[in-house]
Design a protein around this motif. Structure first.
Motif, PDB file in Angstrom:
ATOM      1  N   LEU A 108     -11.299  15.342  18.534  1.00 44.69           N
ATOM      2  CA  LEU A 108     -10.613  15.673  19.628  1.00 44.69           C
ATOM      3  C   LEU A 108      -9.999  14.393  20.632  1.00 44.69           C
ATOM      4  N   LEU A 111      -9.872  14.269  27.171  1.00 43.63           N
ATOM      5  CA  LEU A 111      -9.115  14.426  28.313  1.00 43.63           C
ATOM      6  C   LEU A 111      -9.943  13.942  29.659  1.00 43.63           C
ATOM      7  N   MET A 120     -14.333  17.096  28.066  1.00 40.89           N
ATOM      8  CA  MET A 120     -13.113  17.983  27.675  1.00 40.89           C
ATOM      9  C   MET A 120     -12.287  17.176  26.436  1.00 40.89           C
ATOM     10  N   GLY A 121     -12.011  17.880  25.425  1.00 41.19           N
ATOM     11  CA  GLY A 121     -11.187  17.470  24.497  1.00 41.19           C
ATOM     12  C   GLY A 121     -10.085  18.407  23.946  1.00 41.19           C
ATOM     13  N   LEU A 122      -8.997  18.076  23.265  1.00 40.90           N
ATOM     14  CA  LEU A 122      -7.785  18.391  22.899  1.00 40.90           C
ATOM     15  C   LEU A 122      -7.747  18.170  21.453  1.00 40.90           C
ATOM     16  N   THR A 123      -7.529  19.108  20.604  1.00 45.59           N
ATOM     17  CA  THR A 123      -7.576  18.815  19.004  1.00 45.59           C
ATOM     18  C   THR A 123      -6.120  18.147  18.789  1.00 45.59           C
ATOM     19  N   ARG A 124      -6.103  17.183  17.746  1.00 42.55           N
ATOM     20  CA  ARG A 124      -4.930  16.624  17.574  1.00 42.55           C
ATOM     21  C   ARG A 124      -3.620  17.482  17.467  1.00 42.55           C
ATOM     22  N   GLY A 126      -3.238  20.464  18.283  1.00 41.38           N
ATOM     23  CA  GLY A 126      -2.773  20.993  19.813  1.00 41.38           C
ATOM     24  C   GLY A 126      -1.947  20.187  20.601  1.00 41.38           C
ATOM     25  N   LEU A 127      -2.626  18.757  20.552  1.00 49.35           N
ATOM     26  CA  LEU A 127      -1.566  17.721  21.500  1.00 49.35           C
ATOM     27  C   LEU A 127      -0.595  17.439  20.791  1.00 49.35           C
ATOM     28  N   THR A 130       1.794  20.422  21.718  1.00 49.34           N
ATOM     29  CA  THR A 130       2.181  20.204  23.269  1.00 49.34           C
ATOM     30  C   THR A 130       3.223  19.442  23.602  1.00 49.34           C
ATOM     31  N   LEU A 182      -1.803  15.975  31.133  1.00 46.99           N
ATOM     32  CA  LEU A 182      -2.843  16.493  30.504  1.00 46.99           C
ATOM     33  C   LEU A 182      -4.230  15.595  30.783  1.00 46.99           C
ATOM     34  N   ALA A 184      -4.570  12.862  28.922  1.00 46.04           N
ATOM     35  CA  ALA A 184      -5.237  12.321  27.688  1.00 46.04           C
ATOM     36  C   ALA A 184      -5.551  10.893  27.682  1.00 46.04           C
TER      37      ALA A 184
END
Length: 199
Positions: A108, A111, A120-124, A126-127, A130, A182, A184
């Motif tokens: 992830l 964030l 918190m994290g965002l999958t690669r 998903g990033l 986006t 975001l 990130a």
């Protein structure tokens, strides 16, 4: 201390704080070495139970070791297979130590959060989706593809517009704004590449 030095010291402290925050977030999102640990623990447990059973059986006068295993246990240091087996065991041990010491790669992207206890994290993937949507929102972009590489985020846009320089700046700005929005925590340089739309 002059005003300029005070501002520089404040920005340096803020940069160090952000760096430490990012390091903590990445550390929290790193995957554990659970599969390797389970495999090693299971192997050692089976070996330990086997040795314990053999010791107890030998104490009662009836060893349970099969003849091939008995011949293997009777091997001496002069046997030609011993150095090769020892080298293989050393290599396995070094590999296991490296697995235990070196952290896994985070799945992830961390964030930014105001709460230090919240991670918190965002999958690669998903990033990348986006950021591709942000790039496609720029007027003149027909399609956009985003890849997260080592140290950079590559954005490839397909367009038939003639104003390439301005378009590249707008796409870079849109992707950068999306990353900032975001929060990130990634130190990737945004690289925008242009491809002409085929007629």
């Amino acid at each position: 201390m002059s005003v300029v030095q005070e501002i520089f010291a404040g920005s340096s402290a803020k940069g160090d704080g952000r760096r430490e925050e990012r390091r903590n977030l990445v550390r929290a999102l790193r995957p554990g070495r659970t599969p390797a640990g389970v495999l090693v623990a299971a192997t050692l447990t089976v070996c330990a139970w086997g040795v314990a059973v053999e010791i107890i059986a030998t104490m009662f006068g009836s060893p349970v070791v099969s003849p091939p295993l008995r011949r293997l246990l009777a091997t001496t240091f002069g046997d030609p297979a011993v150095p090769g087996t020892a080298a293989a065991m050393i290599a396995c041990g070094v590999g296991l130590v490296a697995l235990a010491v070196l952290p896994g790669r985070p799945r992830l992207v961390p964030l930014e959060s105001d709460d230090p206890l919240l991670v918190m994290g965002l999958t690669r993937s998903g990033l990348t989706r986006t950021l591709a949507v942000a790039a496609q929102s720029v007027e003149g972009v027909a399609r956009a593809r985003v890849r997260i590489l080592r140290g950079q985020i590559e954005v490839v846009v397909v367009t038939d517009a003639k104003r390439t320089g301005e378009l590249l700046r707008e796409v870079g700005g849109a992707v950068g704004d999306q990353l900032a929005g975001l929060g990130a925590q990634c130190r990737h340089e945004v690289v925008v590449r242009l491809r002409r739309k085929r007629l």
